[in-house]
Design a protein around this motif. Structure first.
Motif, mmCIF file in Angstrom:
data_model
loop_
_atom_site.group_PDB
_atom_site.id
_atom_site.type_symbol
_atom_site.label_atom_id
_atom_site.label_comp_id
_atom_site.label_asym_id
_atom_site.label_seq_id
_atom_site.Cartn_x
_atom_site.Cartn_y
_atom_site.Cartn_z
ATOM 1 N N SER A 58 -35.330 3.521 -1.457
ATOM 2 C CA SER A 58 -35.254 3.059 -2.852
ATOM 3 C C SER A 58 -35.949 4.042 -3.786
ATOM 4 C CB SER A 58 -35.885 1.668 -2.991
ATOM 5 O OG SER A 58 -35.148 0.713 -2.264
ATOM 6 N N GLN A 100 -32.147 -3.371 -5.303
ATOM 7 C CA GLN A 100 -32.320 -4.048 -4.020
ATOM 8 C C GLN A 100 -32.546 -5.541 -4.231
ATOM 9 O OE1 GLN A 100 -35.124 -1.961 -1.626
ATOM 10 N NE2 GLN A 100 -35.133 -3.460 0.026
ATOM 11 N N ASP A 189 -28.151 -0.200 -3.702
ATOM 12 C CA ASP A 189 -29.343 -0.388 -2.869
ATOM 13 C C ASP A 189 -29.213 -1.699 -2.081
ATOM 14 O OD1 ASP A 189 -31.828 -0.319 -1.692
ATOM 15 O OD2 ASP A 189 -32.909 0.151 -3.545
ATOM 16 N N GLU A 190 -28.785 -1.590 -0.849
ATOM 17 C CA GLU A 190 -28.621 -2.720 0.079
ATOM 18 C C GLU A 190 -27.737 -3.837 -0.488
ATOM 19 O OE1 GLU A 190 -31.915 -3.988 2.387
ATOM 20 O OE2 GLU A 190 -33.020 -2.123 2.115
HETATM 21 MG MG LIG Z 1 -35.690 -0.190 -0.478
#
Ligand SMILES: [Mg+2]
Ligand SMILES: Nc1ncnc2c1ncn2[C@@H]1O[C@H](COP(=O)(O)OP(=O)(O)OP(=O)(O)O)[C@@H](O)[C@H]1O
Length: 267
Positions: A58, A100, A189-190
């Motif tokens: 991140s 995220q 992010d994810e």
């Molecule tokens: Mg992360």
């Protein structure tokens, strides 16, 4: 003879990558979160960044999207240096991201989330508080929102408030908001974090549609290995802030050092 610009004259010349980040380093107090990390992404390409918790994934996104300033390194996007630009300027150049942790506004509808992003893109947005009171969406704005709602299959929840959505739909709204700026490069992010199997499938399908219909380049941080295999052609592996491997998806996933560091598989 007239000089020719035919590219076959230089058969070994590669086109410059869309994104080239070189030697990115970032320290938080005593912690070296990123150490001399370089990645490149071609136009329309999807690459994944994987690695254990705390590896710096991140932080890398934050440095590339302008949320954080790297201590060292250069970032070039479509031939333009980005180091001195903030997140808004980078987004106007065609770089978008999702976070995220889901970052939606509970009481706002799905359509209004996209409309705010559209106004931010076009520079028409004022204070959010007066956005919807003082100026109605134009037909063009409405059509641009509708196209994204259709693309992501969100048209049946467009009038629902964000806090009434499942996590899966919420993550699709975040993706939709990022797509409103018509990015050429998207940092995710994810996107499957916290999603069940059906929702992960829905997200993968949505990302395949974005790839196919818009040719958007994607950098994907993701722990779901099947999703990475499905979407990414190349992988970068971070561990303790350093790149420990990179290459074609299958080669990297089969690499013993990667399996030991990331997948927890004994070599
Ligand atoms: Mg992360
Ligand atoms: N703003 C910050 N201040 C201080 N330390 C930070 C900050 N942001 C991240 N870190 C630290 O930097 C390291 C890398 O964090 P980062 O969030 O980039 O990891 P990650 O690979 O995204 O992990 P995860 O898979 O858990 O999301 C971690 O040790 C984290 O605690």
């Amino acid at each position: 003879m007239t000089p020719t610009t035919d590219s076959t004259e230089h058969p070994n010349e590669q086109p410059a990558p869309l994104l080239q980040a070189s030697g990115i380093s970032k320290r938080f107090a005593g912690l070296m979160a990123l150490a001399d990390v370089s990645i490149q992404v071609g136009a329309g390409e999807t690459v994944a960044v994987i690695g254990p918790n705390g590896a710096g994934k991140s932080t890398l996104f934050n440095c590339l999207s302008g949320v954080l300033r790297a201590d060292r390194g250069t970032v070039t996007f479509d031939g333009q240096r980005l180091e001195s630009l903030g997140p808004t300027q980078r987004s106007r150049l065609g770089i978008a991201r999702t976070f995220q942790r889901i970052e939606l506004f509970g009481g706002m509808t799905v359509r209004d989330h996209l409309m705010v992003a559209e106004r931010a893109r076009s520079g028409r947005g004022g204070l959010w508080s007066d956005l919807f009171r003082s100026s109605k969406p134009t037909e063009e704005e409405y059509a641009r929102c509708q196209a994204v709602l259709d693309l992501l299959g969100l048209d049946d929840v467009e009038d629902r408030s964000a806090d009434s959505l499942s996590l899966g739909k919420g993550r699709l709204v975040e993706l939709g908001r990022a797509l409103m700026c018509e990015p050429r490069l998207l940092f995710l992010d994810e996107p499957s974090s916290g999603l069940d199997r059906n929702e992960t499938e829905e997200m993968s399908l949505a990302l395949e549609t974005v790839q196919r219909e818009h040719g958007t380049a994607v950098v994907l941080i993701e722990h779901d290995v099947p999703m990475v295999q499905r979407l990414a052609t190349r992988i970068y592996v971070l561990d303790y802030g350093s790149l420990i491997a990179s290459g074609n998806t299958m080669d990297v996933l089969e690499d013993e050092v990667v399996r030991a560091a990331y997948l927890g598989v004994a070599t």
